[in-house]
Design an enzyme around this catalytic site. Structure first.
Site: not given
Length: 399
Positions: A194, A191, A217, A114, A354
């Site tokens: 997700q 990261d 999220k 991202h 993104c």
């Protein structure tokens, strides 16, 4: 569980087939009510007042930190509240990165990151004179850890990878990535935006050094996220923003800073958002992240199977993914597909997500992305497939 989510109906009361959870998740009533109480009857500042409601709110705020830490197996002294994962990555870059990287050092990223896990490192590299290397992908569009192993050298000080791709849904072998990074003396940042909303995460088992994620999220509010960092690393990181709350003692001659997470939380914090963040954490823990991952996997498998059977559709990413399916249809731009689907109350994401370097790698300007959440059902998949069939007819492609 759809009845827990008031956003999953249209203004006229029809079902809304929301398939954009990877962008932001809908909020359950438990989160909405927790934030409403915190903004209303419970509201007061934290860390400052000597009156009882302020003390109660301070306890609730710090308990939220403890709750968020428990979600990923960390300690409460290792969680820094931020505005989101983007700010958390920038914090690491501007604090740890500036203190530890110098001219000639290297940072290793992957092709599928991202923008938030690319741009802060580019800014750091430009400032200190470091270099960025990019790991390619495997044939099924996952981070190629064999290539990463061949690329890593003792010049590399940081490896920053997405735990789960926001475009393709592929799940990184994070433990192997940590082993590879640590073998050359580098730190690993993951990261986790997700990942935390779709599967159990244990930072100790992953053996990473930094882990970042956002509340929105995870069925929580916008405007807040978290940085987890190993306590010994966090203790050595310099302050990156100045202001109230992050200080120990201020004089015009010298200022000393608070220890632990508070050193990185200048100003009045996102009090109500933190409390709602904790409510979202409790909600997903009550459902069970393992069960959520299994249910979403069934939806992914069906959608991939149905799309792959269409000879004009290209499906990207690995067969097994964490609730995300990206695809393109020959002759139909993803934006056109998304617009027509919206007419049938089906919401998907269409664009570069993104992740423009990944789009360049795939050779497409954009993809259509369907992403699932704990409220997603087979009816949502059916509505999407029916909408795709209608779109193909509109474009003269038959069924």
């Amino acid at each position: 569980m759809r009845s827990d989510f008031p956003g999953l109906v249209t203004k006229d009361g029809a079902p809304w087939h929301y398939l954009d959870t990877a962008a932001t998740a809908q909020k359950p009533r438990a989160v909405i009510e927790a934030m409403s109480r915190a903004l209303g009857q419970d509201y007061a500042t934290v860390h400052r007042g000597v009156y009882s409601r302020s003390a109660d709110m301070t306890l609730a705020y710090e308990n939220a930190r403890r709750t968020i830490a428990s979600l990923i197996g960390g300690g409460e002294d290792e969680i820094v509240f931020t505005r989101g994962a983007t700010e958390a990555i920038n914090l690491v870059a501007k604090s740890w990165g500036k203190a530890n990287l110098k001219s000639g050092d290297r940072i290793l990223l992957s092709q599928l990151e991202h923008h938030s896990n690319i741009v802060p490192w580019q800014m750091l590299a430009q400032e200190v004179g470091a270099h960025i290397d990019v790991v390619p992908l495997t044939s099924d569009h996952q981070i190629d850890l064999d290539a990463a192993e061949a690329m890593l050298t003792e010049q590399h000080k940081l490896v920053a990878f997405g735990h789960v791709s926001n475009v393709l849904g592929g799940v990184l072998d994070a433990k192997r990535a940590a082993d590879l990074a640590h073998k050359v003396g580098a730190k690993l940042l993951l990261d986790g935006c997700q990942a935390v909303a779709h599967m159990p995460v244990d930072v100790a088992a992953l053996d990473c050094d930094f882990y970042v994620f956002s509340a929105h999220k995870l069925y929580g509010p916008t405007g807040i996220g978290a940085l987890w960092a190993r306590s010994e690393i966090l203790l050595e990181m310099p302050a990156w923003e100045g202001g109230g709350a992050m200080i120990d003692r201020v004089t015009f001659e010298k200022t000393t800073y608070a220890s632990g997470p508070q050193r990185f939380e200048a100003g009045t914090p996102a009090i109500t958002e933190a409390i709602a963040f904790a409510a979202a954490t409790h909600y997903v823990q009550s459902v069970g992240l393992g069960a959520m991952h299994e249910a979403e996997g069934e939806l992914v498998a069906r959608l991939r199977r149905e799309l792959t059977a269409m000879n004009d559709v290209t499906v990207y990413g690995p067969e097994a993914s964490a609730g995300i399916v990206s695809f393109t249809i020959d002759g139909i731009h993803p934006h056109d597909l998304g617009t027509i689907l919206d007419e049938a109350n089906v919401a998907i994401r269409a664009g570069h997500h993104c992740a423009q370097p990944l789009m360049d790698y795939l050779g497409v300007p954009a993809t259509a992305r369907a992403s699932f959440g704990l409220y997603s059902t087979q009816e949502d998949v059916t509505a999407l497939l029916e909408g795709i069939a209608r779109t193909r007819r509109i474009f003269g492609k038959g069924i």
